[in-house]
Enzyme design. Sequence first.
Site, PDB file in Angstrom:
ATOM      1  N   CYS A  20      31.927 -12.766  76.557  1.00 58.58           N
ATOM      2  CA  CYS A  20      30.932 -13.779  76.218  1.00 58.58           C
ATOM      3  C   CYS A  20      30.075 -14.076  77.441  1.00 58.58           C
ATOM      4  O   CYS A  20      30.439 -13.730  78.567  1.00 58.58           O
ATOM      5  CB  CYS A  20      31.602 -15.097  75.836  1.00 58.58           C
ATOM      6  SG  CYS A  20      32.777 -14.976  74.500  1.00 58.58           S
ATOM      7  N   GLY A  46      27.494 -10.292  74.896  1.00 58.95           N
ATOM      8  CA  GLY A  46      27.980 -10.626  73.562  1.00 58.95           C
ATOM      9  C   GLY A  46      26.859 -10.587  72.562  1.00 58.95           C
ATOM     10  O   GLY A  46      25.851 -11.260  72.756  1.00 58.95           O
ATOM     11  N   GLY A 122      35.967 -16.103  78.277  1.00 58.78           N
ATOM     12  CA  GLY A 122      37.290 -15.736  78.748  1.00 58.78           C
ATOM     13  C   GLY A 122      38.300 -15.798  77.633  1.00 58.78           C
ATOM     14  O   GLY A 122      37.950 -15.728  76.455  1.00 58.78           O
ATOM     15  N   TYR A 262      31.177  -2.285  85.064  1.00 55.63           N
ATOM     16  CA  TYR A 262      30.478  -2.138  83.787  1.00 55.63           C
ATOM     17  C   TYR A 262      29.874  -3.415  83.222  1.00 55.63           C
ATOM     18  O   TYR A 262      28.747  -3.402  82.738  1.00 55.63           O
ATOM     19  CB  TYR A 262      31.454  -1.540  82.758  1.00 55.63           C
ATOM     20  CG  TYR A 262      30.875  -1.399  81.370  1.00 55.63           C
ATOM     21  CD1 TYR A 262      29.869  -0.473  81.099  1.00 55.63           C
ATOM     22  CD2 TYR A 262      31.324  -2.195  80.321  1.00 55.63           C
ATOM     23  CE1 TYR A 262      29.336  -0.348  79.827  1.00 55.63           C
ATOM     24  CE2 TYR A 262      30.795  -2.073  79.045  1.00 55.63           C
ATOM     25  CZ  TYR A 262      29.797  -1.146  78.805  1.00 55.63           C
ATOM     26  OH  TYR A 262      29.264  -1.023  77.545  1.00 55.63           O
TER      27      TYR A 262
END
Length: 489
Positions: A20, A46, A122, A262
Site C-alpha cells: 500500500c 497499490g 504494512g 523493486y
Amino acid sequence: MTVERRHDQPLEMDKFREECGVFGIFGTADAAAHTVLGLHALQHRGQEAAGIVSFDGEHFNAHRSLGLVADTLTSEKVVNSLKGYSAIGHVRYSTTGETLLRNVQPLYADLSSGGFAIAHNGNLTNALTLRKKLVSDGSIFQSTSDTEVIQHLIATNAHGNLIERIIGSLKQIQGAYSLVALSKDSLIGVRDPLGVRPLVLGRLEDGAMILASETCALDILGAVYVREIEPGEIVVISDSGVESMKPFPPVKARPCIFEFVYFSRPDSIAEGTSVYEVRKRIGAELAREAHVDADLVIPVPDSGTPAAIGYASEAGIPFELGIIRNHYVGRTFIEPTDQIRHLGVRLKHNPNRHQIAGKRIILVDDSIVRGTTSIKIVEMMRSAGAREVHMRIASPPTTHSCYYGVDTPERKELLAASHDVEAMARIVGVDSLAFVSMNGLYRAVSGLPRADNAPSYCDACFSGDYPIPLTDREGGDDSLQLSLLAELN
Ligand code: SF4
C-alpha cells in the site's frame, strides 16, 4: 514442483506486489486535491483501491473506491466533496482482508475524542490474535482489514488523550506498519519500531506539512523533502508545528531491503540515497560476481532497467532495449476475450528482434518469484533468434514469503524455495543463471556487507530471518476467515 506456463499474464504478475501507499497533508487549501496527486504518484504501491478522508473544520469527508486514482478520485465532483485543510489518503493491494469496498482505507471512526481516520501500509503479525480478543470483549468489526484492529484498540483504550491512547494501542501490536491518521486538530504519522515500511516528511511552499510513503509523492507537488520518519517515531503535526515522540523501547532498525530492489519508484530517495543509483550499483555488483561473455545486456522492463544499466557499464557490454513495452495496454484490454488473452505477454511486450537475432544476450531482472515470467521472457528471446540467453537477477533467490505487508505467494510456489540455481536455470531455460549475493546486495544498498549477527535490513524473503514475530502463524492460527459476511466486490 511444476512451474505452470501461463501465457495470459502480463510480466509484472509474477512479482512480489507492494502492499500500500499512504499520504497525509496538514495546513493547506485544497488538501484533498494535493492528496489525489500524492496518491497518483504512489499508484505503483497499490492499484486495487484508493481512498481519501479530509477534515473541513467541522466534518470529516470521505471517498473510497475500487480502482485506480485517475479513474476514481480525480473528478471535480469527488474533489469538491472532500473539503478541508487536512486530508489523508491510501492506495492499496489486499494484503490482509479481501478487496472489498468496506476494506478500502482510510477507515473512519467516531471516537470519544472526536472523528478519527486512519490509513495503514504494512501488515500486523498479531492482528488475528488481537481481533479475537477484541471481538470476545464486545468489539464489532466492519471490515476484514487489520487496520481496523488498530482503530478498535484506540477506541477501547480509555487512558489519556488521543495520542496517549494511540501509543498505548501501538504497544500491543506487532508487525510492519507506517500509519497516517487524521483527527480534528492533527495529522499523525507513525513508523513501526523496526522501520520496515517507509514514511517520509515533506513541506509545501506554503508551509503545509506532508507525510508520504515515498519522496516521489512530494516531487509531484513541488514539495521539499524534509526527512524520513525514524523507525519507532510518532510525529504529530498540528497548528503548533511538528512534534516528535519516540515511545517504544529502542531496537535495531530493519527497513525492508526489497524497497531498494523493486517496490520503491526509482526516482524516490530512501535513506538519503537515490533508489535508481542503488539499483545501478546492484547491477554492477552482479557484473563483478557473475560475469559471462555476451554481446548485449537487455533489461526486463521496467524494473530490471537500472540494474541492467549498472551491469552493462561495469561489464563493458553494450546495453540495448531488447524488449519493447506497449504503454497503452490498460487493465481493461487484458481481459476481453480468451483469444486475446492467449496472445499473452506480447500484448504488452515484444522482442526487439533486430537487436536480438544471432546475439548472446544477458537478461537482467530484479527477482524471480514463481518463475513463470522468466520462462516466458526466455522463450520470447529464443524465438527472436538469440544465440545464447543468460539471466542475471538483481536480488538473492526469493526463498521465503513476506508477512510484513507484501502480496506474496505461499512459500511452496516460490521457485527458489525448492530448487537450487542450477535446477532453476534448467526450468527457466537459460544457458546460465546467477543471482546477486546477499553481501553484494547489502554493499550496493549501504556500502557494507551483511552483519549476520545484527543485519541492518529486513531480508527475510531471501534469508528466512524474520525480524518481527509471526504470532498469528506461530500460534497455529492459519485461519484467514475474518468475516462470515459473503459480499461481492
Ligand atoms: S520479507 Fe522481504 S519484502 Fe517483506 S519486508 Fe522483509 S525484505 Fe521486505
